[in-house]
Scaffold this active site. Structure first.
Site, short mmCIF file in Angstrom:
data_model
loop_
_atom_site.label_atom_id
_atom_site.label_comp_id
_atom_site.label_asym_id
_atom_site.label_seq_id
_atom_site.Cartn_x
_atom_site.Cartn_y
_atom_site.Cartn_z
N GLU A 37 0.82 -1.21 0.00
CA GLU A 37 0.00 0.00 0.00
C GLU A 37 0.85 1.26 0.00
O GLU A 37 0.52 2.25 -0.65
CB GLU A 37 -0.97 0.01 1.19
CG GLU A 37 -2.14 -0.95 1.02
CD GLU A 37 -2.96 -0.69 -0.24
OE1 GLU A 37 -3.03 0.48 -0.68
OE2 GLU A 37 -3.54 -1.65 -0.78
N LEU A 80 11.32 4.27 -7.11
CA LEU A 80 9.91 4.42 -6.70
C LEU A 80 9.54 5.87 -6.42
O LEU A 80 8.36 6.22 -6.40
CB LEU A 80 9.62 3.56 -5.46
CG LEU A 80 9.47 2.05 -5.72
CD1 LEU A 80 9.46 1.28 -4.41
CD2 LEU A 80 8.19 1.76 -6.50
N TYR A 120 -6.18 6.80 4.36
CA TYR A 120 -6.40 5.76 3.34
C TYR A 120 -5.69 4.46 3.71
O TYR A 120 -6.30 3.37 3.72
CB TYR A 120 -5.92 6.23 1.95
CG TYR A 120 -5.77 5.05 1.04
CD1 TYR A 120 -6.89 4.43 0.50
CD2 TYR A 120 -4.51 4.47 0.81
CE1 TYR A 120 -6.78 3.28 -0.27
CE2 TYR A 120 -4.40 3.33 0.04
CZ TYR A 120 -5.52 2.75 -0.50
OH TYR A 120 -5.41 1.61 -1.23
N ASP A 138 -9.50 6.21 -1.81
CA ASP A 138 -8.48 6.79 -2.68
C ASP A 138 -9.19 7.43 -3.88
O ASP A 138 -10.41 7.55 -3.91
CB ASP A 138 -7.46 5.73 -3.10
CG ASP A 138 -8.04 4.72 -4.07
OD1 ASP A 138 -9.27 4.70 -4.27
OD2 ASP A 138 -7.27 3.92 -4.63
#
Length: 346
Positions: A37, A80, A120, A138
């Site tokens: 996540e 990333l 979230y 989201d």
DNA sequence: AACACGGGGCG
DNA sequence: CGCCCAGTGTT
């Protein structure tokens, strides 16, 4: 239009038949869910897939993450982006060791208290791993929900997101149940596969029957996303050249910003006033650095540094003209110059 | 409430 | 090439 328990179940069934088998969906291990996540925040699935596999191979446990060196950690995060996510991961791993004996906490509040886990992500981990009945909202969820409900409010507004959360809450079972997690996965998966931003595939949507946008052909109008027009900051220098009788101004072009309005010398960068006066051989009598101001337009911000410069004589300056101070009072200036108007005709 | 954080896709 | 994406922490 309102989301019903029936749709809750229909979405789960659709999800169980159609979902992608991403590696993080093959387990309920909260560590695996957590890492995935965090990686998936602002990052596409295809980018995350190989990075996730390597990360889990190199750091398969909370303790491995807590104790890895910063260099290795960053290496495993390479490519990333948003590198503070990795640093927050390690910080949270240490918090889990300190606060929870190295066991990932099961309570929503404890999960969200970990660094790097917000609204979230806390909802995602709590529902996916532990079956807690709480939304994980989201961008996908906001798109699906606002289309389905015909919610004509700006989903980028935090208060609207909060409203959606309140409205979704009754859908979940109060007791922990895997359906809660599956529903959250399902609504996001629907947003990825069917309820796309452009050209949603409504013909294959499992909840088209109750969908406001499908029934009224309003898919193109929703969601409403009014982004705060991030105003571009521009540096400006105002140079108010004056004598006892006159000031130096020019008329702005007939087109564009502040068209046809008058202004003193207005440069779209900050200057070093000493250098400027010297380089342009200005016949300075004295000068004064005025207080700086911001002038806010709908789409940009001028950060203004102004100077009042008294000169000995009416020197020529390209594009600008000297006019009598008393006449300047009848010319139209933008309010950007209001803080300095007194210098125009003192 | 506004801003920073990063890489990738898109027009 | 500039614009957009969208959670979280910081100020």
């Amino acid at each position: 239009m309102s989301f019903q328990k029936k749709e809750f179940q229909q979405l789960i069934q659709w999800y169980q038949a159609h979902h992608q088998n991403y590696p993080w969906r093959l387990t309920k291990d909260p560590y695996a869910v957590w890492i995935s996540e965090i990686m998936l925040q602002q990052t596409r699935i295809e980018t995350v897939l190989p990075k996730y596999e390597r990360f889990m191979k190199e750091l398969p446990s909370i303790h491995d993450l807590a104790t890895v060196s910063e260099d290795h950690l960053m290496h495993f995060w390479e490519g990333l982006g948003y590198y503070s996510r990795a640093r927050n991961l390690q910080k949270a791993a240490l918090q889990i060791e300190d606060r929870h004996h190295g066991i990932f906490p099961h309570q929503l509040e404890e999960i969200q208290a970990l660094t790097g886990i917000g609204d979230y992500t806390a909802g995602a981990i709590a529902s996916f791993s532990f079956g807690v009945g709480v939304p994980a909202i989201d961008g996908n969820v906001l798109r699906v929900y606002s289309r389905h409900e015909g919610l004509y409010q700006n989903v980028l507004d935090p208060s609207v997101k909060s409203l959606v959360k309140q409205q979704m809450l009754p859908l979940y079972t109060k007791e922990k149940h895997s359906d809660n997690g599956d529903f959250n996965q399902a609504i996001m998966e629907l947003g990825e596969q069917i309820c796309l931003p452009k050209n949603p595939d409504c013909q294959n949507c499992p909840i088209q029957k109750g969908c406001f946008s499908f029934l009224h052909h309003k898919q193109g109008e929703l969601p409403i996303r009014i982004s705060k027009t991030k105003k571009k900051k521009e540096e400006h220098s105002f140079l108010i050249f004056y004598t006892k009788e006159a000031i130096l101004v020019h008329k702005r072009p007939v087109n564009g910003l502040l068209a046809n309005l008058y202004e003193p010398v207005n440069l779209d960068f900050f200057i070093d006033i000493e250098d400027f006066l010297q380089q342009h051989q200005i016949p300075v009598l004295s000068y004064q650095t005025l207080s700086s101001h911001k002038h806010i337009f709908s789409h940009r911000i001028w950060q203004i540094q102004a100077y009042a410069i008294e000169v000995k004589e009416l020197f020529p300056f390209p594009e600008y003209q000297w006019i009598e101070k008393k006449k300047s009072q009848h010319l139209a200036f933008s309010s950007a110059f209001d803080p300095y108007r007194s210098y125009f005709y003192q």
